[in-house]
Motif scaffolding. Structure first.
Motif, PDB file in Angstrom:
ATOM      1  N   HIS A  63       0.950  -1.254  -0.074  1.00 37.00           N
ATOM      2  CA  HIS A  63      -0.019  -0.069   0.013  1.00 37.00           C
ATOM      3  C   HIS A  63       0.869   1.186  -0.083  1.00 37.00           C
ATOM      4  CE1 HIS A  63      -3.882   2.414   0.816  1.00 37.00           C
ATOM      5  NE2 HIS A  63      -2.793   2.997   1.694  1.00 37.00           N
ATOM      6  N   ILE A  64       0.648   2.157  -0.898  1.00 33.55           N
ATOM      7  CA  ILE A  64       1.294   3.454  -1.003  1.00 33.55           C
ATOM      8  C   ILE A  64       0.366   4.641  -1.034  1.00 33.55           C
ATOM      9  CG2 ILE A  64       3.039   4.818  -2.360  1.00 33.55           C
ATOM     10  CD1 ILE A  64       3.915   2.050  -3.589  1.00 33.55           C
ATOM     11  N   GLU A  65       0.921   5.666  -0.219  1.00 34.15           N
ATOM     12  CA  GLU A  65       0.050   6.935  -0.097  1.00 34.15           C
ATOM     13  C   GLU A  65       0.896   8.069  -0.163  1.00 34.15           C
ATOM     14  OE1 GLU A  65      -3.340   5.228   3.185  1.00 34.15           O
ATOM     15  OE2 GLU A  65      -1.962   6.878   3.807  1.00 34.15           O
ATOM     16  N   ASN A  66       0.278   9.031  -0.533  1.00 30.78           N
ATOM     17  CA  ASN A  66       0.801  10.354  -0.789  1.00 30.78           C
ATOM     18  C   ASN A  66      -0.246  11.236   0.341  1.00 30.78           C
ATOM     19  OD1 ASN A  66       2.328  12.850  -1.141  1.00 30.78           O
ATOM     20  ND2 ASN A  66       2.106  12.575  -3.450  1.00 30.78           N
ATOM     21  N   GLY A  67       0.502  11.620   1.338  1.00 24.79           N
ATOM     22  CA  GLY A  67      -0.287  12.304   2.447  1.00 24.79           C
ATOM     23  C   GLY A  67      -1.253  10.836   3.016  1.00 24.79           C
ATOM     24  N   GLU A  68      -2.583  11.275   2.854  1.00 29.21           N
ATOM     25  CA  GLU A  68      -3.383  10.133   3.361  1.00 29.21           C
ATOM     26  C   GLU A  68      -4.138   9.604   2.062  1.00 29.21           C
ATOM     27  OE1 GLU A  68      -5.701  10.659   6.714  1.00 29.21           O
ATOM     28  OE2 GLU A  68      -3.999  11.962   7.784  1.00 29.21           O
ATOM     29  N   VAL A  69      -3.739   9.961   0.926  1.00 32.45           N
ATOM     30  CA  VAL A  69      -4.506   9.547  -0.432  1.00 32.45           C
ATOM     31  C   VAL A  69      -3.589   8.114  -1.035  1.00 32.45           C
ATOM     32  CG1 VAL A  69      -4.911  10.348  -2.785  1.00 32.45           C
ATOM     33  CG2 VAL A  69      -4.797  12.031  -0.956  1.00 32.45           C
ATOM     34  N   PRO A  70      -4.780   7.228  -0.701  1.00 36.37           N
ATOM     35  CA  PRO A  70      -4.212   6.043  -1.228  1.00 36.37           C
ATOM     36  C   PRO A  70      -3.912   6.107  -2.725  1.00 36.37           C
ATOM     37  CG  PRO A  70      -6.401   5.682  -0.667  1.00 36.37           C
ATOM     38  CD  PRO A  70      -6.047   7.152  -0.466  1.00 36.37           C
ATOM     39  N   LEU A  71      -2.680   5.577  -3.267  1.00 31.98           N
ATOM     40  CA  LEU A  71      -2.331   5.917  -4.709  1.00 31.98           C
ATOM     41  C   LEU A  71      -2.119   4.424  -5.436  1.00 31.98           C
ATOM     42  CD1 LEU A  71       0.123   8.814  -4.611  1.00 31.98           C
ATOM     43  CD2 LEU A  71      -2.304   8.639  -5.191  1.00 31.98           C
ATOM     44  N   PHE A  72      -1.601   3.259  -4.505  1.00 30.24           N
ATOM     45  CA  PHE A  72      -1.342   2.071  -5.058  1.00 30.24           C
ATOM     46  C   PHE A  72      -1.682   1.095  -4.009  1.00 30.24           C
ATOM     47  CE2 PHE A  72       1.019  -1.759  -5.610  1.00 30.24           C
ATOM     48  CZ  PHE A  72       0.995  -1.919  -7.117  1.00 30.24           C
ATOM     49  N   THR A  73      -2.724  -0.003  -4.096  1.00 30.69           N
ATOM     50  CA  THR A  73      -2.741  -0.969  -3.389  1.00 30.69           C
ATOM     51  C   THR A  73      -2.861  -2.351  -4.179  1.00 30.69           C
ATOM     52  OG1 THR A  73      -3.947   0.463  -1.741  1.00 30.69           O
ATOM     53  CG2 THR A  73      -4.502  -2.006  -1.325  1.00 30.69           C
ATOM     54  N   HIS A  74      -2.324  -3.354  -3.539  1.00 26.38           N
ATOM     55  CA  HIS A  74      -2.232  -4.736  -4.079  1.00 26.38           C
ATOM     56  C   HIS A  74      -2.160  -5.926  -3.246  1.00 26.38           C
ATOM     57  CE1 HIS A  74      -2.500  -7.694  -7.301  1.00 26.38           C
ATOM     58  NE2 HIS A  74      -1.085  -8.197  -6.713  1.00 26.38           N
ATOM     59  N   TYR A  75      -2.940  -6.742  -3.374  1.00 27.86           N
ATOM     60  CA  TYR A  75      -2.873  -7.953  -2.314  1.00 27.86           C
ATOM     61  C   TYR A  75      -2.687  -9.024  -3.141  1.00 27.86           C
ATOM     62  CZ  TYR A  75      -4.907  -5.243   1.859  1.00 27.86           C
ATOM     63  OH  TYR A  75      -5.118  -4.263   2.865  1.00 27.86           O
ATOM     64  N   MET A  76      -1.547  -9.740  -2.907  1.00 25.85           N
ATOM     65  CA  MET A  76      -1.057 -10.877  -3.716  1.00 25.85           C
ATOM     66  C   MET A  76      -1.683 -11.941  -3.175  1.00 25.85           C
ATOM     67  SD  MET A  76       2.818 -10.050  -4.285  1.00 25.85           S
ATOM     68  CE  MET A  76       3.370 -11.424  -5.224  1.00 25.85           C
ATOM     69  N   THR A  77      -1.991 -13.269  -4.108  1.00 26.81           N
ATOM     70  CA  THR A  77      -2.367 -14.425  -3.620  1.00 26.81           C
ATOM     71  C   THR A  77      -1.700 -14.843  -2.076  1.00 26.81           C
ATOM     72  OG1 THR A  77      -2.922 -15.008  -5.858  1.00 26.81           O
ATOM     73  CG2 THR A  77      -2.768 -16.834  -4.050  1.00 26.81           C
ATOM     74  N   GLY A  78      -2.598 -15.258  -1.081  1.00 24.87           N
ATOM     75  CA  GLY A  78      -1.867 -15.611   0.039  1.00 24.87           C
ATOM     76  C   GLY A  78      -2.133 -14.746   1.112  1.00 24.87           C
ATOM     77  N   THR A  79      -2.835 -13.198   0.785  1.00 27.05           N
ATOM     78  CA  THR A  79      -2.694 -12.423   1.722  1.00 27.05           C
ATOM     79  C   THR A  79      -4.244 -12.284   2.250  1.00 27.05           C
ATOM     80  OG1 THR A  79      -3.225 -10.678   0.035  1.00 27.05           O
ATOM     81  CG2 THR A  79      -0.838 -11.087   1.098  1.00 27.05           C
ATOM     82  N   SER A  80      -4.618 -11.712   3.155  1.00 29.26           N
ATOM     83  CA  SER A  80      -6.243 -11.583   3.637  1.00 29.26           C
ATOM     84  C   SER A  80      -6.499 -10.243   4.158  1.00 29.26           C
ATOM     85  CB  SER A  80      -6.239 -12.751   4.500  1.00 29.26           C
ATOM     86  OG  SER A  80      -5.688 -12.075   5.963  1.00 29.26           O
ATOM     87  N   LYS A  81      -7.762 -10.184   4.783  1.00 32.99           N
ATOM     88  CA  LYS A  81      -7.936  -8.920   5.207  1.00 32.99           C
ATOM     89  C   LYS A  81      -7.087  -8.662   6.390  1.00 32.99           C
ATOM     90  CE  LYS A  81     -11.634 -10.685   8.164  1.00 32.99           C
ATOM     91  NZ  LYS A  81     -13.140 -10.474   8.704  1.00 32.99           N
ATOM     92  N   ASP A  82      -6.561  -9.740   7.022  1.00 33.89           N
ATOM     93  CA  ASP A  82      -5.637  -9.179   8.121  1.00 33.89           C
ATOM     94  C   ASP A  82      -4.478  -8.142   7.968  1.00 33.89           C
ATOM     95  OD1 ASP A  82      -7.254 -11.040   9.870  1.00 33.89           O
ATOM     96  OD2 ASP A  82      -5.871 -12.635   9.654  1.00 33.89           O
ATOM     97  N   ASN A  83      -4.049  -8.382   6.667  1.00 34.12           N
ATOM     98  CA  ASN A  83      -2.957  -7.395   6.269  1.00 34.12           C
ATOM     99  C   ASN A  83      -3.338  -6.078   6.275  1.00 34.12           C
ATOM    100  OD1 ASN A  83      -2.545 -10.310   4.518  1.00 34.12           O
ATOM    101  ND2 ASN A  83      -0.736  -9.335   5.252  1.00 34.12           N
ATOM    102  N   THR A  84      -4.863  -5.597   5.993  1.00 37.09           N
ATOM    103  CA  THR A  84      -5.420  -4.576   6.077  1.00 37.09           C
ATOM    104  C   THR A  84      -5.055  -3.826   7.524  1.00 37.09           C
ATOM    105  OG1 THR A  84      -7.111  -5.015   4.369  1.00 37.09           O
ATOM    106  CG2 THR A  84      -7.377  -2.924   5.726  1.00 37.09           C
ATOM    107  N   TYR A  85      -5.311  -4.543   8.616  1.00 37.53           N
ATOM    108  CA  TYR A  85      -4.756  -4.095   9.952  1.00 37.53           C
ATOM    109  C   TYR A  85      -3.419  -3.586  10.007  1.00 37.53           C
ATOM    110  CZ  TYR A  85      -3.125  -4.320  14.768  1.00 37.53           C
ATOM    111  OH  TYR A  85      -2.614  -3.898  15.743  1.00 37.53           O
ATOM    112  N   TRP A  86      -2.422  -4.470   9.422  1.00 38.88           N
ATOM    113  CA  TRP A  86      -0.932  -4.303   9.633  1.00 38.88           C
ATOM    114  C   TRP A  86      -0.817  -3.066   8.913  1.00 38.88           C
ATOM    115  CZ3 TRP A  86       1.565  -6.025  13.825  1.00 38.88           C
ATOM    116  CH2 TRP A  86       1.158  -6.861  14.466  1.00 38.88           C
ATOM    117  N   ILE A  87      -1.191  -3.155   7.596  1.00 40.20           N
ATOM    118  CA  ILE A  87      -1.016  -2.110   6.726  1.00 40.20           C
ATOM    119  C   ILE A  87      -1.185  -0.738   7.669  1.00 40.20           C
ATOM    120  CG2 ILE A  87      -1.393  -0.814   5.066  1.00 40.20           C
ATOM    121  CD1 ILE A  87      -1.548  -3.344   3.054  1.00 40.20           C
ATOM    122  N   ASN A  88      -2.484  -0.576   8.224  1.00 47.69           N
ATOM    123  CA  ASN A  88      -2.787   0.707   8.687  1.00 47.69           C
ATOM    124  C   ASN A  88      -2.060   0.778   9.905  1.00 47.69           C
ATOM    125  OD1 ASN A  88      -4.927   1.302   6.734  1.00 47.69           O
ATOM    126  ND2 ASN A  88      -6.338   0.007   7.688  1.00 47.69           N
TER     127      ASN A  88
END
Length: 155
Positions: free
Chosen positions: A47-72
């Motif tokens: 996940h890549i942001e400029n300020g708080e604007v998300p510019l790129f997000t990609h979840y590869m095979t093998g990831t889950s919604k749990d990764n959202t917590y860790w990213i944030n």
């Protein structure tokens, strides 16, 4: 200060942009995903942001919604402290405490674990974050650093 903490700060000095655009975010994200696929053979979330604007997000095979917590939680540390999430977590350990006890920040929103790195523009400071989740914290950090280094040194 330990050699490890010095090395982490040196990475932040080295890996700086002259400017950072939406296109830079997309290209950087693609480089990181390709590296994870081709070199590591593992699935990560990026996940890549400029300020708080998300510019790129990609979840590869093998990831889950749990990764959202860790990213944030990791990117919130970079926003709060202005340094990589690994540096912040290791700094508290070097002081003989934990991230939770030393920072006083809620673990529901902040984690001093490796994986989020500041996007720094020379003359401006921290303008965003690049965050990797899916591996151990130090490995997530290294994937972000490797991606930034590759992007910034390409010809």
């Amino acid at each position: 200060m330990s050699d490890f903490l010095h090395a982490l700060l040196a990475q932040e000095e080295e890996l700086q942009f002259d400017y950072f655009t939406n296109e830079d975010a997309f290209e950087l994200g693609c480089i990181i995903v390709k590296h994870a696929k081709d070199v590591l053979g593992k699935g990560i979330a990026v996940h890549i942001e400029n300020g708080e604007v998300p510019l790129f997000t990609h979840y590869m095979t093998g990831t889950s919604k749990d990764n959202t917590y860790w990213i944030n939680a990791k990117k919130n540390v970079v926003r709060h402290f202005g340094h990589s999430s690994l540096y912040v977590g290791e700094k508290y350990k070097a002081e003989g405490t934990t991230f939770k006890d030393g920072s006083g920040l809620p673990l529901e929103e902040y984690q001093g674990e490796g994986g989020s790195f500041p996007i720094i523009v020379r003359g401006q400071g921290v303008v965003g974050t690049v965050t990797v989740s899916g591996l151990a914290g130090e490995e997530d950090h290294q994937v972000a650093v490797d991606g930034l280094r590759h992007y910034l040194t390409r010809t």
